[in-house]
Design an enzyme around this catalytic site. Structure first.
Site, PDB file in Angstrom:
ATOM      1  N   GLU A  92      30.654  28.304 -13.753  1.00 32.53           N
ATOM      2  CA  GLU A  92      30.310  29.218 -12.453  1.00 32.53           C
ATOM      3  C   GLU A  92      31.076  30.985 -12.856  1.00 32.53           C
ATOM      4  O   GLU A  92      32.219  30.478 -13.446  1.00 32.53           O
ATOM      5  CB  GLU A  92      31.184  28.399 -11.686  1.00 32.53           C
ATOM      6  N   ASP A 196      49.305  29.725 -20.066  1.00 32.76           N
ATOM      7  CA  ASP A 196      49.031  31.536 -20.087  1.00 32.76           C
ATOM      8  C   ASP A 196      48.917  31.837 -19.242  1.00 32.76           C
ATOM      9  O   ASP A 196      47.975  33.115 -19.211  1.00 32.76           O
ATOM     10  CB  ASP A 196      48.181  31.233 -21.660  1.00 32.76           C
TER      11      ASP A 196
HETATM   12  P1  ADP Z   1      38.935  35.694 -23.924  1.00 36.43           P
HETATM   13  O1  ADP Z   1      38.849  34.143 -23.869  1.00 36.43           O
HETATM   14  O2  ADP Z   1      38.032  35.961 -24.752  1.00 36.43           O
HETATM   15  O3  ADP Z   1      40.124  36.811 -23.756  1.00 36.43           O
HETATM   16  P2  ADP Z   1      38.691  35.460 -20.681  1.00 36.43           P
HETATM   17  O4  ADP Z   1      38.897  33.933 -21.033  1.00 36.43           O
HETATM   18  O5  ADP Z   1      39.988  36.266 -21.006  1.00 36.43           O
HETATM   19  O6  ADP Z   1      38.267  35.862 -22.433  1.00 36.43           O
HETATM   20  O7  ADP Z   1      37.662  36.725 -20.163  1.00 36.43           O
HETATM   21  C1  ADP Z   1      37.151  37.847 -20.618  1.00 36.43           C
HETATM   22  C2  ADP Z   1      36.461  38.426 -18.893  1.00 36.43           C
HETATM   23  O8  ADP Z   1      35.755  37.883 -17.993  1.00 36.43           O
HETATM   24  C3  ADP Z   1      38.075  38.566 -17.985  1.00 36.43           C
HETATM   25  O9  ADP Z   1      37.347  39.991 -17.903  1.00 36.43           O
HETATM   26  C4  ADP Z   1      37.941  37.936 -17.211  1.00 36.43           C
HETATM   27  O10 ADP Z   1      38.299  38.133 -15.634  1.00 36.43           O
HETATM   28  C5  ADP Z   1      35.850  37.735 -17.190  1.00 36.43           C
HETATM   29  N1  ADP Z   1      36.320  35.950 -16.682  1.00 36.43           N
HETATM   30  C6  ADP Z   1      36.755  34.836 -17.295  1.00 36.43           C
HETATM   31  N2  ADP Z   1      36.004  33.701 -16.795  1.00 36.43           N
HETATM   32  C7  ADP Z   1      35.387  33.829 -15.823  1.00 36.43           C
HETATM   33  C8  ADP Z   1      35.013  33.393 -15.019  1.00 36.43           C
HETATM   34  N3  ADP Z   1      34.818  32.299 -14.134  1.00 36.43           N
HETATM   35  N4  ADP Z   1      33.852  34.232 -13.657  1.00 36.43           N
HETATM   36  C9  ADP Z   1      33.629  35.880 -14.232  1.00 36.43           C
HETATM   37  N5  ADP Z   1      34.416  36.377 -15.252  1.00 36.43           N
HETATM   38  C10 ADP Z   1      35.219  35.697 -15.693  1.00 36.43           C
END
Ligand code: ADP
Length: 289
Positions: A92, A196
């Site tokens: 989502e 984390d």
């Molecule tokens: P990584 O595992 O590469 O560190 P992240 O999970 O931190 O990646 O996500 C990368 C970017 O996407 C971040 O800016 C985060 O806020 C955004 N993000 C992560 N999950 C979602 C989501 N479900 N919907 C919208 N944005 C998301």
């Protein structure tokens, strides 16, 4: 960019054509995109590393586990999969906005709800996972100090020594680590942790709802999540006050904040190098001389 065949693969999973895929910045491990269909938006992370599919499966388990508590939200995962050499996790999409102080307050209360959700008696998790891109061992222990020393501090200390980021004489012995942790840690009940919780790992949605993302879950002392929220900032005093109203602070809290931050600083030392050495060195000298 996502190739058109990859988009077609995702369209088949969603059962709906993809109108566009916009890159999302902010992650340090994977490429991320916002996928638009005619009715919905989804978030996909893509990675070609060998361990990526395992990483995404453990991420899905973490997000699902948080969601099942109903204490605080995490994005619903649609699918984890493989397309040619790429692994991906599809979930989502949560549209972020700048939080109000009321929303941060609600976030603090909901994190405390997560931490008071009843779990088993031991510390650890049903499987190992990752902290950033580093392996995180979640072998179960009935005793919190043992868990923290053997599954958290020691593996990172050993890695730092092997990478020559710490010298042998700077790595405390097992008995010093245990002895000092036992001194500073109270009787602890296991709590489900995000694991984390820095400011990049939560989103306040445009509806004002807090979401946890990118977790490294396990059962541990709830104060570990607080230590991470305090390490790099991005969590307001309203958040902390609302949390403390549900779960009050006990004696030696500040010392434990330091000892729990030491784990994350060691992880940063091992991932990003020497700039984290002075903080690690200071904490080792203060608490484990
Ligand atoms: P990584 O595992 O590469 O560190 P992240 O999970 O931190 O990646 O996500 C990368 C970017 O996407 C971040 O800016 C985060 O806020 C955004 N993000 C992560 N999950 C979602 C989501 N479900 N919907 C919208 N944005 C998301």
């Amino acid at each position: 960019m996502l190739s058109s065949s990859f988009k077609e693969h995702i369209a088949q999973i969603l059962g709906s054509p993809i109108i566009k895929a916009d890159p999302v910045s902010g992650g340090d491990i994977s490429r991320a995109y916002c996928i638009h269909t005619s009715t919905h938006r989804y978030f996909v992370k893509v990675n070609e590393r060998e361990n990526a599919s395992k990483m995404f499966l453990t991420e899905k388990l973490g997000l699902d586990t948080i969601n099942r508590t109903n204490a605080i939200k995490a994005p619903e995962v649609v699918s984890c999969g493989q397309y040619h050499t790429s692994s991906f996790i599809l979930m989502e999409f949560i549209e972020p906005k700048n939080p109000t102080s009321k929303e941060m307050e609600a976030f603090g209360t909901q994190l405390a709800d997560l931490h008071t959700f009843p779990v088993g008696e031991s510390f650890g998790w049903k499987q190992d996972n990752y902290i950033g891109s580093l392996a995180q061992s979640n072998k179960n222990h009935p005793d919190w100090a043992y868990f923290y020393v053997y599954e958290r501090l020691l593996p990172q200390l050993v890695m730092a020594r092997e990478k020559e980021l710490l010298s042998s004489y700077e790595v405390p012995s097992e008995s010093i680590l245990l002895n000092r942790c036992q001194h500073f840690f109270p009787e602890v009940q296991p709590a489900l942790l995000h694991g984390d919780l820095w400011s990049g790992n939560y989103i306040i949605s445009t509806q004002g709802i807090p979401y946890l993302i990118d977790p490294a879950v396990y059962y541990g002392h709830h104060e570990v999540d607080l230590a991470m929220t305090r390490l790099f900032g991005g969590f307001s005093s309203k958040f902390h006050a609302a949390y403390a109203e549900q779960i009050p602070i006990g004696p030696l809290y500040n010392e434990r904040m330091d000892i729990y931050q030491l784990y994350y600083l060691l992880v940063h030392l091992n991932l990003f190098g020497r700039s984290y050495y002075p903080s690690v060195k200071r904490l080792l000298k203060t608490y484990f001389p």
